[in-house]
Motif scaffolding. Structure first.
Motif, PDB file in Angstrom:
ATOM      1  N   LEU A 226      79.707 -38.396 -66.070  1.00 30.75           N
ATOM      2  CA  LEU A 226      78.921 -37.459 -65.263  1.00 30.75           C
ATOM      3  C   LEU A 226      79.770 -36.851 -64.159  1.00 30.75           C
ATOM      4  O   LEU A 226      79.607 -35.675 -63.811  1.00 30.75           O
ATOM      5  CB  LEU A 226      77.707 -38.186 -64.657  1.00 30.75           C
ATOM      6  CG  LEU A 226      76.575 -38.484 -65.641  1.00 30.75           C
ATOM      7  CD1 LEU A 226      75.590 -39.482 -65.046  1.00 30.75           C
ATOM      8  CD2 LEU A 226      75.851 -37.204 -66.023  1.00 30.75           C
TER       9      LEU A 226
ATOM     10  N   LEU B 100      74.275 -32.868 -70.815  1.00 32.50           N
ATOM     11  CA  LEU B 100      75.244 -32.025 -70.107  1.00 32.50           C
ATOM     12  C   LEU B 100      76.449 -31.718 -70.971  1.00 32.50           C
ATOM     13  O   LEU B 100      77.008 -30.621 -70.928  1.00 32.50           O
ATOM     14  CB  LEU B 100      75.682 -32.717 -68.818  1.00 32.50           C
ATOM     15  CG  LEU B 100      74.650 -32.634 -67.701  1.00 32.50           C
ATOM     16  CD1 LEU B 100      75.005 -33.567 -66.573  1.00 32.50           C
ATOM     17  CD2 LEU B 100      74.582 -31.199 -67.184  1.00 32.50           C
ATOM     18  N   LEU B 101      76.831 -32.710 -71.754  1.00 38.14           N
ATOM     19  CA  LEU B 101      77.955 -32.495 -72.664  1.00 38.14           C
ATOM     20  C   LEU B 101      77.608 -31.375 -73.654  1.00 38.14           C
ATOM     21  O   LEU B 101      78.425 -30.490 -73.916  1.00 38.14           O
ATOM     22  CB  LEU B 101      78.237 -33.803 -73.406  1.00 38.14           C
ATOM     23  CG  LEU B 101      79.624 -34.042 -73.962  1.00 38.14           C
ATOM     24  CD1 LEU B 101      80.676 -33.965 -72.874  1.00 38.14           C
ATOM     25  CD2 LEU B 101      79.677 -35.402 -74.638  1.00 38.14           C
ATOM     26  N   ASP B 102      76.392 -31.432 -74.155  1.00 41.41           N
ATOM     27  CA  ASP B 102      75.945 -30.381 -75.084  1.00 41.41           C
ATOM     28  C   ASP B 102      75.887 -29.013 -74.392  1.00 41.41           C
ATOM     29  O   ASP B 102      76.143 -27.980 -75.005  1.00 41.41           O
ATOM     30  CB  ASP B 102      74.560 -30.722 -75.654  1.00 41.41           C
ATOM     31  CG  ASP B 102      74.615 -31.896 -76.610  1.00 41.41           C
ATOM     32  OD1 ASP B 102      75.729 -32.231 -77.069  1.00 41.41           O
ATOM     33  OD2 ASP B 102      73.552 -32.499 -76.880  1.00 41.41           O
TER      34      ASP B 102
ATOM     35  N   ARG C 118      88.203 -26.455 -83.651  1.00 42.69           N
ATOM     36  CA  ARG C 118      88.869 -26.515 -82.344  1.00 42.69           C
ATOM     37  C   ARG C 118      90.359 -26.818 -82.513  1.00 42.69           C
ATOM     38  O   ARG C 118      91.215 -26.216 -81.862  1.00 42.69           O
ATOM     39  CB  ARG C 118      88.187 -27.591 -81.499  1.00 42.69           C
ATOM     40  CG  ARG C 118      88.367 -27.431 -80.006  1.00 42.69           C
ATOM     41  CD  ARG C 118      87.536 -28.454 -79.259  1.00 42.69           C
ATOM     42  NE  ARG C 118      86.119 -28.166 -79.311  1.00 42.69           N
ATOM     43  CZ  ARG C 118      85.189 -29.031 -79.726  1.00 42.69           C
ATOM     44  NH1 ARG C 118      85.536 -30.223 -80.127  1.00 42.69           N
ATOM     45  NH2 ARG C 118      83.920 -28.685 -79.744  1.00 42.69           N
TER      46      ARG C 118
ATOM     47  N   ARG D 159      86.254 -31.447 -71.167  1.00 48.00           N
ATOM     48  CA  ARG D 159      85.106 -31.923 -71.927  1.00 48.00           C
ATOM     49  C   ARG D 159      85.502 -33.047 -72.877  1.00 48.00           C
ATOM     50  O   ARG D 159      84.698 -33.930 -73.168  1.00 48.00           O
ATOM     51  CB  ARG D 159      84.490 -30.763 -72.720  1.00 48.00           C
ATOM     52  CG  ARG D 159      83.212 -31.143 -73.444  1.00 48.00           C
ATOM     53  CD  ARG D 159      82.638 -29.978 -74.242  1.00 48.00           C
ATOM     54  NE  ARG D 159      81.402 -30.378 -74.913  1.00 48.00           N
ATOM     55  CZ  ARG D 159      81.357 -31.007 -76.084  1.00 48.00           C
ATOM     56  NH1 ARG D 159      82.484 -31.306 -76.703  1.00 48.00           N
ATOM     57  NH2 ARG D 159      80.196 -31.345 -76.617  1.00 48.00           N
TER      58      ARG D 159
ATOM     59  N   ASP E 262      85.238 -30.089 -84.512  1.00 48.56           N
ATOM     60  CA  ASP E 262      86.554 -30.598 -84.107  1.00 48.56           C
ATOM     61  C   ASP E 262      87.666 -29.927 -84.914  1.00 48.56           C
ATOM     62  O   ASP E 262      88.737 -29.634 -84.385  1.00 48.56           O
ATOM     63  CB  ASP E 262      86.604 -32.112 -84.301  1.00 48.56           C
ATOM     64  CG  ASP E 262      85.826 -32.837 -83.220  1.00 48.56           C
ATOM     65  OD1 ASP E 262      86.125 -32.619 -82.040  1.00 48.56           O
ATOM     66  OD2 ASP E 262      84.914 -33.601 -83.563  1.00 48.56           O
TER      67      ASP E 262
ATOM     68  N   ILE F   7      77.833 -27.758 -72.288  1.00 48.98           N
ATOM     69  CA  ILE F   7      79.131 -27.070 -72.180  1.00 48.98           C
ATOM     70  C   ILE F   7      79.880 -27.097 -73.511  1.00 48.98           C
ATOM     71  O   ILE F   7      81.090 -26.913 -73.555  1.00 48.98           O
ATOM     72  CB  ILE F   7      80.002 -27.668 -71.057  1.00 48.98           C
ATOM     73  CG1 ILE F   7      80.234 -29.163 -71.284  1.00 48.98           C
ATOM     74  CG2 ILE F   7      79.382 -27.420 -69.708  1.00 48.98           C
ATOM     75  CD1 ILE F   7      81.284 -29.734 -70.335  1.00 48.98           C
ATOM     76  N   ASP F   8      79.144 -27.344 -74.581  1.00 51.55           N
ATOM     77  CA  ASP F   8      79.760 -27.331 -75.910  1.00 51.55           C
ATOM     78  C   ASP F   8      80.108 -25.897 -76.301  1.00 51.55           C
ATOM     79  O   ASP F   8      79.322 -24.978 -76.066  1.00 51.55           O
ATOM     80  CB  ASP F   8      78.771 -27.927 -76.922  1.00 51.55           C
ATOM     81  CG  ASP F   8      79.419 -28.174 -78.265  1.00 51.55           C
ATOM     82  OD1 ASP F   8      80.643 -27.955 -78.388  1.00 51.55           O
ATOM     83  OD2 ASP F   8      78.702 -28.580 -79.196  1.00 51.55           O
TER      84      ASP F   8
ATOM     85  N   ALA G 179      73.810 -37.596 -69.745  1.00 44.81           N
ATOM     86  CA  ALA G 179      75.233 -37.293 -69.950  1.00 44.81           C
ATOM     87  C   ALA G 179      75.426 -36.506 -71.243  1.00 44.81           C
ATOM     88  O   ALA G 179      76.170 -35.520 -71.286  1.00 44.81           O
ATOM     89  CB  ALA G 179      76.035 -38.587 -69.976  1.00 44.81           C
ATOM     90  N   ARG G 180      74.727 -36.920 -72.289  1.00 48.26           N
ATOM     91  CA  ARG G 180      74.857 -36.201 -73.566  1.00 48.26           C
ATOM     92  C   ARG G 180      74.298 -34.787 -73.460  1.00 48.26           C
ATOM     93  O   ARG G 180      74.842 -33.838 -74.034  1.00 48.26           O
ATOM     94  CB  ARG G 180      74.149 -36.983 -74.679  1.00 48.26           C
ATOM     95  CG  ARG G 180      74.952 -38.163 -75.205  1.00 48.26           C
ATOM     96  CD  ARG G 180      74.299 -38.781 -76.436  1.00 48.26           C
ATOM     97  NE  ARG G 180      73.045 -39.425 -76.093  1.00 48.26           N
ATOM     98  CZ  ARG G 180      72.940 -40.656 -75.618  1.00 48.26           C
ATOM     99  NH1 ARG G 180      74.024 -41.379 -75.436  1.00 48.26           N
ATOM    100  NH2 ARG G 180      71.766 -41.183 -75.310  1.00 48.26           N
TER     101      ARG G 180
ATOM    102  N   LEU H   5      71.109 -25.159 -63.609  1.00 48.33           N
ATOM    103  CA  LEU H   5      71.757 -26.264 -64.291  1.00 48.33           C
ATOM    104  C   LEU H   5      72.379 -27.214 -63.273  1.00 48.33           C
ATOM    105  O   LEU H   5      72.292 -28.424 -63.391  1.00 48.33           O
ATOM    106  CB  LEU H   5      72.832 -25.717 -65.228  1.00 48.33           C
ATOM    107  CG  LEU H   5      73.564 -26.743 -66.092  1.00 48.33           C
ATOM    108  CD1 LEU H   5      72.581 -27.484 -66.981  1.00 48.33           C
ATOM    109  CD2 LEU H   5      74.617 -26.065 -66.932  1.00 48.33           C
TER     110      LEU H   5
ATOM    111  N   LEU I  14      81.917 -34.223 -65.737  1.00 52.02           N
ATOM    112  CA  LEU I  14      81.076 -33.074 -66.076  1.00 52.02           C
ATOM    113  C   LEU I  14      80.721 -32.272 -64.832  1.00 52.02           C
ATOM    114  O   LEU I  14      80.640 -31.034 -64.869  1.00 52.02           O
ATOM    115  CB  LEU I  14      79.804 -33.556 -66.791  1.00 52.02           C
ATOM    116  CG  LEU I  14      80.040 -34.066 -68.219  1.00 52.02           C
ATOM    117  CD1 LEU I  14      78.844 -34.877 -68.717  1.00 52.02           C
ATOM    118  CD2 LEU I  14      80.310 -32.899 -69.160  1.00 52.02           C
TER     119      LEU I  14
END
Lengths: 195, 188
Positions: free
Chosen positions: B176, A157-159, A170, B146, A167, A161-162, A154-155, A108, B179
């Motif tokens: 980025l 990578l965001l996913d 959380r 995050r 919400d 580490i989800d 970017a999205r 990753l 992240l």
């Protein structure tokens, strides 16, 4: 290759200048046998010093310094592995707490590195001397397709580490944690509401 | 107590320059190669100041804030209309979190992100920009979390949809970078 010859007189002179006794017979034997360089603690200190030379941490924050030293540790582990395995060894050493070896996240990181590099290359360098990406003075041109690709990365990578929670879930978890951290008497006072 | 470790990022420019030279992908500054998106918008600004967030000492004020946000999320879940759902979330955003409370701070970023996402879903990217820009301005220090990265990605999406390519680019680049920090920090 020929080993540099030990200059015992120079060593004795330097020790004398420092106010130290001359080398003992045991120390001389170690020096002449070259064993000092290969002793674990000495070699580690020397190597750590060598590895840290390119890293000027003077102006770094606490977090950046921490990350910098983790990289040094990782390099130290790699060097140790090479020494343990001989010149042809490519297997990394076991590095408790170190970054990298054997981690399922390594792929990753590699993928992310490529994505981030591609993203950053989109930042334009002005030939008149204004460096790209330096605050609001920078100028840039952006290709729409590259921008879309950057957003997608970017999205992604965001996913990656989800935590899988909504919400609401959380927020509820954080509320429960907060209530637990707050002393029961305080929470009770807060909830009493005059009734 | 919230611990703040401010991270200046002057090395990004050097990295971008090095990568651009290495891969030959850096664009020229004349207009000849501009894509459609590059013709509109603000100047590129990818500054990133960050701080590490610790939970901080819990307080009755903090608990009230956390409870209000949790309630707002639950109410938003029950609201089928996107506009009404966004309004519920935006009303909760009007309440400021207590200072030096990391939990409350992160909740606020998540709340803003959800509100902005809802505006985007309702095809109102300008409203999403209005929500996110003050919170994620380049001169503000952002938590390494995050939640802030999510907000920056959504800010990039909203900017892209309104045609502000430079704001979108800067936001994605900042996301980025956060992240990257997160991925490095979670590695045991």
């Amino acid at each position: 290759m020929s080993e540099p010859k030990l200059d015992l007189s120079a060593i004795e002179r330097e020790l004398a200048e420092l106010g130290e006794d001359g080398p003992s017979a045991e120390e001389l034997a170690l020096l002449e046998g070259g064993a000092v360089e290969h002793s674990g603690p000495v070699a580690s200190v020397v190597l750590l010093s060598e590895l840290s030379q390119p890293h000027a941490f003077d102006d770094l924050s606490e977090l950046e310094t921490h990350r910098g030293w983790r990289k040094v540790e990782a390099r130290l582990g790699d060097e140790a592995a090479k020494r343990a395995g001989g010149p042809g060894s490519t297997e990394p050493a076991s590095k408790p707490g170190g970054a990298g070896s054997g981690s399922p996240r390594r792929w990753l990181y590699a993928a992310f590195g490529v994505a981030a590099a591609a993203a950053l290359t989109l930042i334009v360098v002005d030939p008149n001397g204004n460096e790209g990406n330096q605050g609001s003075e920078a100028s840039a041109s952006v290709d729409a397709e590259e921008l879309a690709a950057m957003g997608k990365e970017a999205r992604g990578l965001l996913d990656a580490i989800d935590d899988g929670k909504t919400d609401t879930e959380r927020a509820q978890a954080m509320l429960a944690d907060y209530e637990a951290r707050l002393s029961p008497s305080d929470a009770g006072d807060d909830n009493r509401g005059g009734g | 107590m919230t611990r703040r470790a401010h991270l200046g990022r002057p090395w990004i420019a050097a990295l971008a320059l090095a990568l651009g030279l290495s891969f030959g992908l850096a664009a020229c500054t004349d207009d000849s190669g501009l894509g459609e998106a590059g013709e509109v918008g603000s100047e590129l600004d990818a500054r990133l100041e960050t701080h590490v967030v610790l939970p901080g000492a819990p307080s009755a004020e903090g608990l009230a804030y956390v409870r209000a946000v949790a309630t707002a999320h639950a109410k938003a879940d029950a609201e089928p209309d996107l506009g009404a759902r966004a309004s519920v979330l935006e009303r909760a955003l009007e309440q400021a979190p207590p200072a030096d409370d990391g939990s409350a701070e992160l909740l606020r970023y998540n709340l803003a992100a959800r509100a902005a996402q809802t505006r985007l879903d309702a095809d109102q990217p300008e409203r999403a920009l209005t929500l996110l820009q003050p919170l994620l301005a380049p001169e503000r220090s952002l938590p390494v979390d995050r939640a802030s990265a999510r907000g920056l990605v959504l800010l990039g999406d909203a900017a892209a949809r309104t045609g502000d390519a430079n704001l979108a680019m800067g936001s994605y680049a900042r996301a980025l970078e956060i992240l990257t920090m997160l991925l490095e920090e979670v590695e045991p």
